[in-house]
Motif scaffolding. Structure first.
Motif, PDB file in Angstrom:
ATOM      1  N   ASN A  43       0.890  -0.987  -0.273  1.00 42.38           N
ATOM      2  CA  ASN A  43      -0.136  -0.076  -0.083  1.00 42.38           C
ATOM      3  C   ASN A  43       0.863   0.989   0.032  1.00 42.38           C
ATOM      4  N   TYR A  44       2.256   1.629   0.993  1.00 46.89           N
ATOM      5  CA  TYR A  44       2.796   2.247   0.655  1.00 46.89           C
ATOM      6  C   TYR A  44       3.424   2.561  -0.732  1.00 46.89           C
ATOM      7  N   ARG A  45       3.789   2.167  -1.565  1.00 47.73           N
ATOM      8  CA  ARG A  45       4.778   2.051  -2.462  1.00 47.73           C
ATOM      9  C   ARG A  45       3.270   2.110  -3.291  1.00 47.73           C
ATOM     10  N   GLU A  46       2.198   1.683  -3.330  1.00 47.29           N
ATOM     11  CA  GLU A  46       0.983   1.953  -4.538  1.00 47.29           C
ATOM     12  C   GLU A  46       0.923   3.758  -4.482  1.00 47.29           C
ATOM     13  N   LYS A  47       0.673   4.126  -3.297  1.00 46.70           N
ATOM     14  CA  LYS A  47       0.566   5.297  -2.923  1.00 46.70           C
ATOM     15  C   LYS A  47       1.440   6.632  -3.024  1.00 46.70           C
ATOM     16  N   LEU A  48       2.928   5.607  -2.617  1.00 43.26           N
ATOM     17  CA  LEU A  48       4.363   6.891  -3.607  1.00 43.26           C
ATOM     18  C   LEU A  48       3.704   7.080  -5.410  1.00 43.26           C
ATOM     19  N   ASN A  49       4.052   5.669  -5.801  1.00 40.77           N
ATOM     20  CA  ASN A  49       3.160   5.598  -7.605  1.00 40.77           C
ATOM     21  C   ASN A  49       2.421   6.601  -7.961  1.00 40.77           C
ATOM     22  N   ASN A  52       3.702   9.650  -7.349  1.00 41.92           N
ATOM     23  CA  ASN A  52       4.540  10.101  -9.013  1.00 41.92           C
ATOM     24  C   ASN A  52       4.253  10.044 -10.269  1.00 41.92           C
ATOM     25  N   LYS A  53       3.281   9.447  -9.888  1.00 42.29           N
ATOM     26  CA  LYS A  53       2.462   9.596 -11.855  1.00 42.29           C
ATOM     27  C   LYS A  53       1.683  10.730 -11.716  1.00 42.29           C
ATOM     28  N   ARG A  54       0.963  11.141 -10.646  1.00 44.87           N
ATOM     29  CA  ARG A  54      -0.225  12.483 -10.891  1.00 44.87           C
ATOM     30  C   ARG A  54       1.550  13.323 -11.510  1.00 44.87           C
ATOM     31  N   ALA A  55       2.259  13.541 -10.653  1.00 47.35           N
ATOM     32  CA  ALA A  55       3.380  15.131 -10.667  1.00 47.35           C
ATOM     33  C   ALA A  55       3.935  14.552 -11.799  1.00 47.35           C
ATOM     34  N   GLY A  56       3.388  13.056 -12.615  1.00 46.24           N
ATOM     35  CA  GLY A  56       4.770  13.139 -14.044  1.00 46.24           C
ATOM     36  C   GLY A  56       5.578  12.713 -13.568  1.00 46.24           C
ATOM     37  N   ASN A  63      15.043  11.738 -12.568  1.00 43.52           N
ATOM     38  CA  ASN A  63      15.427  11.634 -11.029  1.00 43.52           C
ATOM     39  C   ASN A  63      14.890  12.576  -9.762  1.00 43.52           C
ATOM     40  N   ILE A  64      13.705  12.774 -10.475  1.00 39.92           N
ATOM     41  CA  ILE A  64      12.358  13.191  -9.201  1.00 39.92           C
ATOM     42  C   ILE A  64      11.229  12.068  -8.482  1.00 39.92           C
ATOM     43  N   ASP A  65      11.660  12.250  -6.974  1.00 41.88           N
ATOM     44  CA  ASP A  65      10.975  11.116  -6.132  1.00 41.88           C
ATOM     45  C   ASP A  65      10.017  11.553  -6.171  1.00 41.88           C
ATOM     46  N   MET A  66       8.782  11.515  -4.816  1.00 38.20           N
ATOM     47  CA  MET A  66       8.063  12.259  -4.075  1.00 38.20           C
ATOM     48  C   MET A  66       8.301  12.087  -2.362  1.00 38.20           C
ATOM     49  N   SER A  67       8.562  13.296  -1.778  1.00 41.13           N
ATOM     50  CA  SER A  67       9.198  12.761  -0.571  1.00 41.13           C
ATOM     51  C   SER A  67       8.087  13.531   0.511  1.00 41.13           C
ATOM     52  N   HIS A  68       8.236  12.941   1.644  1.00 40.62           N
ATOM     53  CA  HIS A  68       7.321  12.634   2.680  1.00 40.62           C
ATOM     54  C   HIS A  68       8.098  13.964   3.608  1.00 40.62           C
ATOM     55  N   THR A  69       6.441  15.195   4.028  1.00 36.60           N
ATOM     56  CA  THR A  69       7.151  15.670   4.480  1.00 36.60           C
ATOM     57  C   THR A  69       6.490  15.516   6.277  1.00 36.60           C
ATOM     58  N   LYS A  70       6.873  16.646   7.167  1.00 33.14           N
ATOM     59  CA  LYS A  70       6.434  16.136   8.363  1.00 33.14           C
ATOM     60  C   LYS A  70       4.881  16.517   9.419  1.00 33.14           C
TER      61      LYS A  70
END
Length: 95
Positions: A43-49, A52-56, A63-70
């Motif tokens: 589920n964690y990977r699905e959420k990040l993927n 990432n897809k939404r952000a294009g 070399n861009i990832d989606m990063s969690h903030t506090k």
């Protein structure tokens, strides 16, 4: 279509630096596989993927990832910076 699988999977350089035997490496890889197959990790990977897809940025080699903030939101960040930051007690150190 080419596979998006990580070509470095199971070949981490720290295995050699730690002096891991072939038996120990196999045991660790078996543990990692079992851990990554849990529903929570999937589920964690699905959420990040999805983010990432939404952000294009998914699979395009930028070399861009989606990063969690506090605060729990996600922001685009360089992969190297994001993955190098281990956080404290499993939580992000990013604002």
């Amino acid at each position: 279509m080419a596979s998006k699988r990580n070509k470095m999977a199971g070949e981490h350089p720290s295995y050699d630096k730690l002096g891991m035997s072939a038996e120990r490496r196999a045991k660790k890889l078996a543990y990692d596989k079992k851990y990554q197959d849990t529903e929570e990790r999937v589920n964690y990977r699905e959420k990040l993927n999805k983010a990432n897809k939404r952000a294009g940025t998914y699979g395009n080699g930028d070399n861009i990832d989606m990063s969690h903030t506090k605060a729990g939101s996600m922001v685009a960040e360089n992969m190297k910076s994001n993955r190098a930051r281990n956080g404290q007690n499993g939580k992000s150190t990013k604002k």
